[in-house]
Design a protein around this motif. Structure first.
Motif, PDB file in Angstrom:
ATOM      1  N   UNK A  88       0.810  -1.206   0.000  1.00 47.74           N
ATOM      2  CA  UNK A  88       0.000   0.000   0.000  1.00 47.74           C
ATOM      3  C   UNK A  88       0.847   1.261   0.000  1.00 47.74           C
ATOM      4  N   UNK A  89       0.175   2.396   0.047  1.00 47.57           N
ATOM      5  CA  UNK A  89       0.876   3.671   0.085  1.00 47.57           C
ATOM      6  C   UNK A  89       0.106   4.656   0.943  1.00 47.57           C
ATOM      7  N   UNK A  90       0.822   5.564   1.551  1.00 51.27           N
ATOM      8  CA  UNK A  90       0.247   6.565   2.445  1.00 51.27           C
ATOM      9  C   UNK A  90       0.238   7.901   1.710  1.00 51.27           C
ATOM     10  N   UNK A  91      -0.934   8.499   1.583  1.00 55.40           N
ATOM     11  CA  UNK A  91      -1.106   9.751   0.864  1.00 55.40           C
ATOM     12  C   UNK A  91      -1.370  10.879   1.842  1.00 55.40           C
ATOM     13  N   UNK A 101      -3.882   3.932   1.109  1.00 57.85           N
ATOM     14  CA  UNK A 101      -4.432   3.252  -0.060  1.00 57.85           C
ATOM     15  C   UNK A 101      -3.867   1.839  -0.119  1.00 57.85           C
ATOM     16  N   UNK A 102      -4.683   0.805   0.172  1.00 56.77           N
ATOM     17  CA  UNK A 102      -4.177  -0.574   0.145  1.00 56.77           C
ATOM     18  C   UNK A 102      -3.915  -1.041  -1.279  1.00 56.77           C
ATOM     19  N   UNK A 103      -3.120  -2.077  -1.386  1.00 59.43           N
ATOM     20  CA  UNK A 103      -2.772  -2.605  -2.704  1.00 59.43           C
ATOM     21  C   UNK A 103      -4.014  -3.001  -3.501  1.00 59.43           C
ATOM     22  N   UNK A 104      -5.037  -3.484  -2.818  1.00 62.01           N
ATOM     23  CA  UNK A 104      -6.249  -3.941  -3.506  1.00 62.01           C
ATOM     24  C   UNK A 104      -6.967  -2.806  -4.232  1.00 62.01           C
TER      25      UNK A 104
END
Length: 246
Positions: A61-64, A194-197
């Motif tokens: 995932x990524x952190x926005x 934002x999760x990978x899914x």
């Protein structure tokens, strides 16, 4: 506008080995998050320290982290596995407007990109001899060349010349009319995980037309892979009437 001596100095800190920073004109924080794939209502105000609680133990995932800059620009910062590198995300961000992106990679790659109305107009590899791609206009590339040309020869030879990454960030900052400093980055910002899914594919997936050669080949491969038959080996062709086995 005076942006200070080194307002982007945090970008060279080893605590920030990778990051992706976008600036979108005339948007809103919610709209920017939506372009990244975040559903409405999934973001909240958090500091940088508090944001760590959103990260899963297994990674991914990524952190926005999003905020406003100058009069009408919205920035989005991420430092895990950047979603903002994907052309589909940049196309959504810049649709009907423009987006500037600065990327710092762990492998040494640093780039400055400019998108207008869904299309990349310029991509600059940040180095002492910038490599420029894109259909133009090359507004940011021109400003970067001017900044590089203004560095005294003595500074270059003595190793005291500023980082080209900092020059690229300064070019971006002057274009949008502001800076994202370390204090702002550590403070409270609208934040979402934002999760990978929920992430966009790296490249758009296009379905081939019905009956196209690729579909025919795929159907044959699927038939050949049925249980009891070696993969990739088609069944023998049927014999015509009256023929005899060889």
């Amino acid at each position: 506008m005076d942006l200070g001596s080194n307002p982007w100095e945090w970008a060279t800190d080893s605590r920030y080995p990778v990051f992706c920073l976008t600036f979108t004109r005339g948007s809103t924080p919610d709209a920017v998050l939506g372009a990244y794939g975040v559903a409405p209502g999934q973001a909240a105000i958090r500091t940088q320290a508090e944001s760590g609680a959103l990260l899963p133990r297994g990674g991914g995932g990524t952190l926005l982290r999003v905020g406003t800059l100058a009069e009408n620009w919205v920035y989005c910062y991420e430092d895990l596995e950047p979603e903002g590198l994907k052309p589909t995300v940049m196309a959504r961000l810049s649709q009907g407007t423009e987006t500037v992106r600065v990327f710092k990679g762990a492998d040494g790659l640093r780039t400055l990109d400019h998108y207008r109305d869904g299309r990349r107009t310029e991509s600059v590899e940040l180095s002492t001899t910038p490599v420029v791609r894109g259909e133009g206009p090359h507004t940011l590339a021109s400003a970067l060349r001017q900044a590089l040309g203004a560095i005294p020869a003595t500074a270059s030879s003595s190793g005291s010349a500023p980082s080209v990454l900092l020059l690229g960030l300064d070019v971006a900052g002057r274009y949008v009319g502001g800076v994202l400093d370390a204090q702002t980055l550590r403070g409270p910002l609208l934040t979402a995980f934002l999760p990978d899914a929920d992430r966009a594919p790296l490249r758009p997936v296009r379905s081939p037309p019905t009956g196209s050669p690729s579909q025919t080949t795929a159907a044959a491969d699927a038939a050949a892979a049925k249980p009891g038959r070696p993969l990739g080996v088609l069944p023998p062709a049927p014999r015509s009437p009256g023929s005899h086995p060889s």
